[in-house]
Design an enzyme around this catalytic site. Sequence first.
Site, mmCIF file in Angstrom:
data_model
loop_
_atom_site.group_PDB
_atom_site.id
_atom_site.type_symbol
_atom_site.label_atom_id
_atom_site.label_comp_id
_atom_site.label_asym_id
_atom_site.label_seq_id
_atom_site.Cartn_x
_atom_site.Cartn_y
_atom_site.Cartn_z
ATOM 1 N N ASP A 32 -3.888 0.782 4.322
ATOM 2 C CA ASP A 32 -3.718 0.723 5.777
ATOM 3 C C ASP A 32 -2.288 1.098 6.175
ATOM 4 O O ASP A 32 -1.355 0.939 5.384
ATOM 5 C CB ASP A 32 -4.048 -0.705 6.244
ATOM 6 C CG ASP A 32 -4.301 -0.764 7.734
ATOM 7 O OD1 ASP A 32 -4.513 0.295 8.364
ATOM 8 O OD2 ASP A 32 -4.293 -1.882 8.289
ATOM 9 N N HIS A 49 -1.864 10.360 7.173
ATOM 10 C CA HIS A 49 -2.939 10.369 6.161
ATOM 11 C C HIS A 49 -2.565 11.293 4.994
ATOM 12 O O HIS A 49 -2.839 11.002 3.832
ATOM 13 C CB HIS A 49 -4.261 10.818 6.783
ATOM 14 C CG HIS A 49 -4.782 9.848 7.810
ATOM 15 N ND1 HIS A 49 -4.832 8.489 7.602
ATOM 16 C CD2 HIS A 49 -5.267 10.030 9.078
ATOM 17 C CE1 HIS A 49 -5.330 7.882 8.667
ATOM 18 N NE2 HIS A 49 -5.595 8.803 9.586
ATOM 19 N N LEU A 143 -9.540 5.421 -16.732
ATOM 20 C CA LEU A 143 -9.689 4.732 -15.445
ATOM 21 C C LEU A 143 -10.949 5.205 -14.710
ATOM 22 O O LEU A 143 -11.220 6.412 -14.650
ATOM 23 C CB LEU A 143 -8.459 5.072 -14.579
ATOM 24 C CG LEU A 143 -8.450 4.517 -13.146
ATOM 25 C CD1 LEU A 143 -8.219 3.012 -13.149
ATOM 26 C CD2 LEU A 143 -7.370 5.213 -12.309
HETATM 27 C C1 FPP Z 1 -6.008 3.423 7.384
HETATM 28 O O1 FPP Z 1 -4.797 3.636 8.061
HETATM 29 C C2 FPP Z 1 -6.300 4.571 6.551
HETATM 30 C C3 FPP Z 1 -7.412 5.341 6.637
HETATM 31 C C4 FPP Z 1 -8.503 5.080 7.603
HETATM 32 C C5 FPP Z 1 -7.606 6.519 5.802
HETATM 33 C C6 FPP Z 1 -7.142 6.399 4.381
HETATM 34 C C7 FPP Z 1 -6.991 7.753 3.896
HETATM 35 C C8 FPP Z 1 -6.000 8.192 3.107
HETATM 36 C C9 FPP Z 1 -5.005 7.328 2.466
HETATM 37 C C10 FPP Z 1 -5.931 9.645 2.923
HETATM 38 C C11 FPP Z 1 -6.077 10.098 1.535
HETATM 39 C C12 FPP Z 1 -7.381 9.853 0.972
HETATM 40 C C13 FPP Z 1 -7.929 10.695 0.098
HETATM 41 C C14 FPP Z 1 -9.083 10.259 -0.669
HETATM 42 C C15 FPP Z 1 -7.439 12.061 -0.107
HETATM 43 P P1 FPP Z 1 -4.816 3.705 9.624
HETATM 44 O O2 FPP Z 1 -4.979 5.114 10.038
HETATM 45 O O3 FPP Z 1 -5.850 2.787 10.166
HETATM 46 O O4 FPP Z 1 -3.386 3.203 9.980
HETATM 47 P P2 FPP Z 1 -2.946 2.388 11.282
HETATM 48 O O5 FPP Z 1 -3.627 1.048 11.203
HETATM 49 O O6 FPP Z 1 -1.478 2.296 11.129
HETATM 50 O O7 FPP Z 1 -3.379 3.189 12.461
#
Ligand code: FPP
Length: 251
Positions: A32, A49, A143
Site C-alpha cells: 500500500d 505503481h 520461492l
Molecule cells: C495500493 O496502493 C497498491 C495497489 C492497488 C497496486 C499494487 C501494484 C503494484 C505494487 C504495482 C506492481 C505490481 C506488479 C505485479 C507489477 P494505493 O494505490 O492504494 O496507494 P494509496 O493508498 O497511497 O493511494
Amino acid sequence: MATSSGSKILREATSRGIDLSHLPAHIAVIMDGNGRWANKKGLGRLLGHREGYNTLKGVVRDCGDLGVRYLTVYAFSAENWRRPEEEVSGLMKLIEGAMIEQISQLAASNVRVQIAGRMNELPPSLRDALNKGIQDTSGCTGLTFTLAINYGGRAEIVDAVKAIIESGIPAHDIIEELISKHLYHPQTPEPDLMIRTAGEMRWSNFLIWQAAYAELVVTDVSWPDFDTSQLLNAVAEYQRRTRKFGALAPS
Ligand code: FPP
C-alpha cells in the site's frame, strides 16, 4: 551456490540476530501507499505503481535469497476496479509488461509463479502473459511467488463454496479443512507473516481465510520505499512474537 546479493542478505540477517532456521515459510504483503508516495512527490499515481513494481522486484529477490518458501502479494484487488479507468488500465498494462519482462529472470532464479484471483475477468493479453509466466516457471522449486490479481478473500471463499456444492459434497461433510482444500492454492501453506505498508491497520479482504493466525506487521513506510532493511525489520518483528494459535504460550 549463493549469489553475491544472496550472501549479502544472509550476512545482514545474521548480523541483526535473525534466526535463519525460524523464517516465516510464507510472507504475504499488502503493498500500500503507491498513490500517496507519488502525490507527495507531485507525480501521477501510475508513477507510484511503477516505482512499486521496482520495489517488488527487490522483495522477490530478497525473499528467494533469504530462503523464504512462499511470497504472496496483493497486486490488484477485486475492489480496485472501482478506481478511475485510467488507473485500472495503467495497472493492467504495468502488470502485463512486468510479467513479460520478468519471466525469464524468474525462471532463471528458480521462482515459481502462481496467480490467485478470478483470471477469467482479466483482459485477454494480461491473461496470456500470466499463463505464460505460470507455464514457464512450473518446474521451478525455489520461492513460490503468488500474484493476487482481481483477488478478493470473500470471492475466494464464495468460489470454494460453489466448487464444494458442485461436487455434491453433503453438508455434514463440510469441515474447515474441506474449505481450505477448495481455495485457489490449497498446496500453499497459510501465511505466517502478513506485512502491510503505508500505515493502515486493515486486512482489506486479503487472504481472510488463510491469514486467520498470521502475524501482522504494519509499517508506516510506503511500498515504493520498502527495502531490504524493512523486510528484515518485519522478519525480526515476526521472530519476537509468540504464536499461540488459540492455545497458551509454552512455559
Ligand atoms: C495500493 O496502493 C497498491 C495497489 C492497488 C497496486 C499494487 C501494484 C503494484 C505494487 C504495482 C506492481 C505490481 C506488479 C505485479 C507489477 P494505493 O494505490 O492504494 O496507494 P494509496 O493508498 O497511497 O493511494
